[in-house]
Enzyme design. Structure first.
Site, PDB file in Angstrom:
ATOM      1  N   HIS A   7     104.523  66.452   5.934  1.00 53.45           N
ATOM      2  CA  HIS A   7     103.116  66.597   6.291  1.00 53.45           C
ATOM      3  C   HIS A   7     102.966  66.645   7.807  1.00 53.45           C
ATOM      4  O   HIS A   7     103.910  66.370   8.534  1.00 53.45           O
ATOM      5  CB  HIS A   7     102.276  65.438   5.727  1.00 53.45           C
ATOM      6  CG  HIS A   7     102.677  64.097   6.249  1.00 53.45           C
ATOM      7  ND1 HIS A   7     103.564  63.278   5.581  1.00 53.45           N
ATOM      8  CD2 HIS A   7     102.345  63.431   7.377  1.00 53.45           C
ATOM      9  CE1 HIS A   7     103.750  62.170   6.273  1.00 53.45           C
ATOM     10  NE2 HIS A   7     103.015  62.239   7.377  1.00 53.45           N
ATOM     11  N   ARG A  11      95.286  61.822  13.984  1.00 58.17           N
ATOM     12  CA  ARG A  11      94.405  60.655  14.009  1.00 58.17           C
ATOM     13  C   ARG A  11      92.963  61.143  14.040  1.00 58.17           C
ATOM     14  O   ARG A  11      92.651  62.104  14.730  1.00 58.17           O
ATOM     15  CB  ARG A  11      94.654  59.805  15.245  1.00 58.17           C
ATOM     16  CG  ARG A  11      95.983  59.135  15.244  1.00 58.17           C
ATOM     17  CD  ARG A  11      96.089  58.132  16.412  1.00 58.17           C
ATOM     18  NE  ARG A  11      97.449  57.720  16.576  1.00 58.17           N
ATOM     19  CZ  ARG A  11      98.069  56.838  15.807  1.00 58.17           C
ATOM     20  NH1 ARG A  11      97.422  56.273  14.820  1.00 58.17           N
ATOM     21  NH2 ARG A  11      99.320  56.519  16.018  1.00 58.17           N
ATOM     22  N   GLU A  56      97.811  64.891   7.006  1.00 60.56           N
ATOM     23  CA  GLU A  56      97.504  63.472   6.810  1.00 60.56           C
ATOM     24  C   GLU A  56      96.483  63.063   7.853  1.00 60.56           C
ATOM     25  O   GLU A  56      96.740  63.168   9.059  1.00 60.56           O
ATOM     26  CB  GLU A  56      98.772  62.628   6.972  1.00 60.56           C
ATOM     27  CG  GLU A  56      98.513  61.126   6.970  1.00 60.56           C
ATOM     28  CD  GLU A  56      99.725  60.333   7.422  1.00 60.56           C
ATOM     29  OE1 GLU A  56      99.532  59.376   8.194  1.00 60.56           O
ATOM     30  OE2 GLU A  56     100.863  60.681   7.040  1.00 60.56           O
ATOM     31  N   ASN A  60      92.124  54.559  11.732  1.00 62.11           N
ATOM     32  CA  ASN A  60      92.286  53.138  12.046  1.00 62.11           C
ATOM     33  C   ASN A  60      90.914  52.483  12.014  1.00 62.11           C
ATOM     34  O   ASN A  60      90.022  52.860  12.791  1.00 62.11           O
ATOM     35  CB  ASN A  60      92.965  52.958  13.407  1.00 62.11           C
ATOM     36  CG  ASN A  60      94.401  53.424  13.370  1.00 62.11           C
ATOM     37  OD1 ASN A  60      95.159  53.017  12.498  1.00 62.11           O
ATOM     38  ND2 ASN A  60      94.778  54.285  14.295  1.00 62.11           N
ATOM     39  N   HIS A  76      98.954  72.870  16.964  1.00 59.07           N
ATOM     40  CA  HIS A  76      97.826  73.188  16.102  1.00 59.07           C
ATOM     41  C   HIS A  76      98.256  73.153  14.645  1.00 59.07           C
ATOM     42  O   HIS A  76      99.443  73.167  14.344  1.00 59.07           O
ATOM     43  CB  HIS A  76      97.230  74.569  16.442  1.00 59.07           C
ATOM     44  CG  HIS A  76      98.201  75.694  16.283  1.00 59.07           C
ATOM     45  ND1 HIS A  76      98.958  76.176  17.325  1.00 59.07           N
ATOM     46  CD2 HIS A  76      98.556  76.441  15.194  1.00 59.07           C
ATOM     47  CE1 HIS A  76      99.721  77.154  16.902  1.00 59.07           C
ATOM     48  NE2 HIS A  76      99.512  77.339  15.607  1.00 59.07           N
ATOM     49  N   GLU A 119      94.445  76.973  13.692  1.00 57.10           N
ATOM     50  CA  GLU A 119      94.600  78.420  13.717  1.00 57.10           C
ATOM     51  C   GLU A 119      94.354  78.962  12.309  1.00 57.10           C
ATOM     52  O   GLU A 119      94.881  78.430  11.335  1.00 57.10           O
ATOM     53  CB  GLU A 119      96.014  78.783  14.168  1.00 57.10           C
ATOM     54  CG  GLU A 119      96.272  80.278  14.195  1.00 57.10           C
ATOM     55  CD  GLU A 119      97.712  80.606  14.586  1.00 57.10           C
ATOM     56  OE1 GLU A 119      97.911  81.684  15.163  1.00 57.10           O
ATOM     57  OE2 GLU A 119      98.619  79.790  14.317  1.00 57.10           O
TER      58      GLU A 119
END
Length: 142
Positions: A7, A11, A56, A60, A76, A119
């Site tokens: 993956h 964040r 993913e 937090n 990207h 993209e």
């Protein structure tokens, strides 16, 4: 030794806004993990029928203060779409800025709510040049 793609992790500051953005791209949630002890959520989203190609989203719960904010080392995410003009119009209609319009009928760039560059590439041959895309200027960086 073999290698397998797992993956790409990004964040996110606002999980709901990020999920909404990736849903606009056509991705769907494939898996979610809430970690009470670590105080974070991992949410995986992938194109329909392609669960092996997820992004993913790492959220937090207490924020990301103190973590490096320089995302320049991340290039990207890239997705192939059936019709780049329809995809870009759908994104624009939902408030997403098209940073690099698909003037060539082949490639466009947008940014997620967390400034991740995405993209978009036309499946197959480039589409014929069409307005408003052909004359649309770049907006910001991509």
């Amino acid at each position: 030794m073999g290698i397998q793609y797992l993956h790409t992790m990004v964040r996110v500051k606002d999980l709901d806004a990020s999920v909404a953005f990736y849903k606009l791209l056509g991705l769907e949630e494939t898996r979610r993990m809430e970690n009470e002890g670590g105080r974070f959520t991992l949410l995986f989203m992938a194109p329909p029928g392609q669960p092996e190609c997820p992004v993913e989203l790492t959220y937090n719960w207490d924020g990301d203060e103190g973590l490096p904010s320089d995302s320049r080392h991340f290039g990207h995410l890239a997705y192939r779409v059936d019709n780049i003009y329809e995809t870009c119009q759908h994104l624009m209609d939902n408030g997403v800025v098209i940073n690099r319009p698909p003037r060539d009928g082949h490639m466009a760039f947008v940014r997620s709510p967390d400034n991740i560059s995405v993209e978009l590439l036309q499946r197959g041959d480039a589409l014929a040049s069409a307005e408003p895309w052909a004359s649309m200027e770049n907006t910001g960086s991509w």
